[in-house]
Write an enzyme that holds these catalytic residues in place. Sequence first.
Site, mmCIF file in Angstrom:
data_model
loop_
_atom_site.group_PDB
_atom_site.id
_atom_site.type_symbol
_atom_site.label_atom_id
_atom_site.label_comp_id
_atom_site.label_asym_id
_atom_site.label_seq_id
_atom_site.Cartn_x
_atom_site.Cartn_y
_atom_site.Cartn_z
ATOM 1 N N LYS A 212 0.871 -1.146 -0.084
ATOM 2 C CA LYS A 212 0.056 -0.034 -0.097
ATOM 3 C C LYS A 212 0.976 1.298 0.233
ATOM 4 C CE LYS A 212 -3.146 3.213 0.468
ATOM 5 N NZ LYS A 212 -3.964 3.432 -0.646
ATOM 6 N N CYS A 266 -3.170 10.606 1.314
ATOM 7 C CA CYS A 266 -2.483 9.242 0.879
ATOM 8 C C CYS A 266 -0.974 9.534 0.459
ATOM 9 C CB CYS A 266 -3.436 8.666 0.157
ATOM 10 S SG CYS A 266 -4.763 7.736 0.706
ATOM 11 N N LYS A 329 -7.587 18.107 -5.025
ATOM 12 C CA LYS A 329 -7.403 17.833 -6.326
ATOM 13 C C LYS A 329 -8.851 18.281 -7.078
ATOM 14 C CE LYS A 329 -9.229 13.059 -6.007
ATOM 15 N NZ LYS A 329 -8.988 11.516 -5.940
ATOM 16 N N ARG A 336 -7.066 18.519 2.981
ATOM 17 C CA ARG A 336 -5.998 18.171 3.891
ATOM 18 C C ARG A 336 -4.772 18.182 3.065
ATOM 19 N NH1 ARG A 336 -8.268 12.481 6.164
ATOM 20 N NH2 ARG A 336 -8.957 12.433 3.958
#
Length: 455
Positions: A212, A266, A329, A336
């Site tokens: 991940k 992420c 985005k 965040r």
Amino acid sequence: MRTQIAVIGLGYIGLPLSLALCERGETVIGVDVDERKVNELRAGVTHVMEPYRGESLESILRRHLESARFTATTSLAEAAERADTFIVTVGLPVAGDVVDKTLLLACVNDLGRALSPGDLVLIRSTLVPGMMEGEIVPRLASTSGLVPGRDFHVAYAPERVAEGRAMEEFQTLDVVVAGLTDACADRAMAVLARLTDGRLHKTSLRVAELSKVVENAQRDVNIALAHELKVVAEQHGVDVYELIRMANTHPRVHLLEPNIGVGGFCIPNAYAYLAASLTSEEHIPLFSLARQINLTAPHRAARQLDEALRQIGKRLSGARVALLGLGMKDGSNDIRQSPAIHFAEILAERGAAVTAFDPTVDPYFPFQAPSLEDCLANADAVAVAAWQAEFDTAPWPDLLARARQPLAVLDLKRRLVPSLKQAGWQIRGDSHLPYIAVSAPHVSATRDCAVEMVP
Ligand SMILES: NC(=O)c1ccc[n+]([C@@H]2O[C@H](COP(=O)([O-])OP(=O)(O)OC[C@H]3O[C@@H](n4cnc5c(N)ncnc54)[C@H](O)[C@@H]3O)[C@@H](O)[C@H]2O)c1
């Protein structure tokens, strides 16, 4: 009866995950420590933007609240009375380069105390590789007083969906799964098979954790590459998007497009997770460099906006800048680590007066304007940082006519300048560059700020 699934953490991942499970016919009890969030969810309100098959997440939430397929609580004990499967989606924030494990480990401690023999704990959070065996399983053992792998099952299946497409991707993406024992993995796979039509790939806990983080780190590196290609393209006087389109006609080349940086929970955190998991002094400079390149992208955008302002005889310092889009985005209301916010801070540090508008982001920052009209009024410059669906139909030539003329434009999404050209605006600057000066058709050129028609 204890046959429900409890989803712990009802954020950008946990809420759509809960509702995707409900769509598949499961009954889910959602748990979150944030009382306000739980109350809002109970009232059918969420700020998570996730259209799915033409329906908003709020509408899906209300359907499943009405049918009682979804309930929300702040009480893990209440959830534990009804559930035998606990899916954890509480994350690890990063401040600077430091990973904060407090929230997740507190959650794991509480969960251990609520466990009963026969339960399944399925962690879906992105972890610092090594945490499952090093921290999570031992805590579950000590707080539950049970033996993991014998008295209850523990498994890990990292979540890889993208915000905004999560509802769909939960049900279609392949999932990497690992268990403390084979039986743990099999039990987790049986639950996941009820959620996704994608394939389930069984591996070890450490590989699942690393895979991940590596997926996200790879995207960080690829985005950094796109940012460097932008520099190359601009110096060669060619359009970077055209360059990337052409290179991508090669079947083994998959370049991403540059942006104003990279944000969210992420990709920017991947390097910190990876670095925190390494024990030797050996460095991994590529990942670290990619992070630095992506962090400097908003600084470069600020320099370009300054350049556009200079074309009309102004400077960033003292200029009024209208910033469009604050999400991390396009199409996202998640702020965040948003590069757009970072960009706004850089502009302010350099003396610009920033007003920003994003129809999806609730009022939070003092520089947010209530409407596009207010944002653009009397601006010396406009910069597009994130494109929202509402912008598609905005009458840009009319709106931008509210700004001062001539106007400096940093059109990072290449959406404004084409519509201005079509409306007969005068454009000054190289058309392959994202920064340019424009004037409404009725404004004549002056000596200080000459504007020319680009054929
Ligand atoms: N956001 C994404 O696009 C994305 C994609 C893939 C994976 N992930 C991973 O999924 C995880 C969750 O990310 P997110 O974006 O949903 O985070 P988030 O911050 O939106 O949600 C986490 C939620 O957990 C709650 N919480 C904190 N402590 C708790 C506790 N003890 N008990 C119950 N609830 C608690 C918080 O109040 C919050 O609502 C992270 O590990 C992230 O890396 C996120």
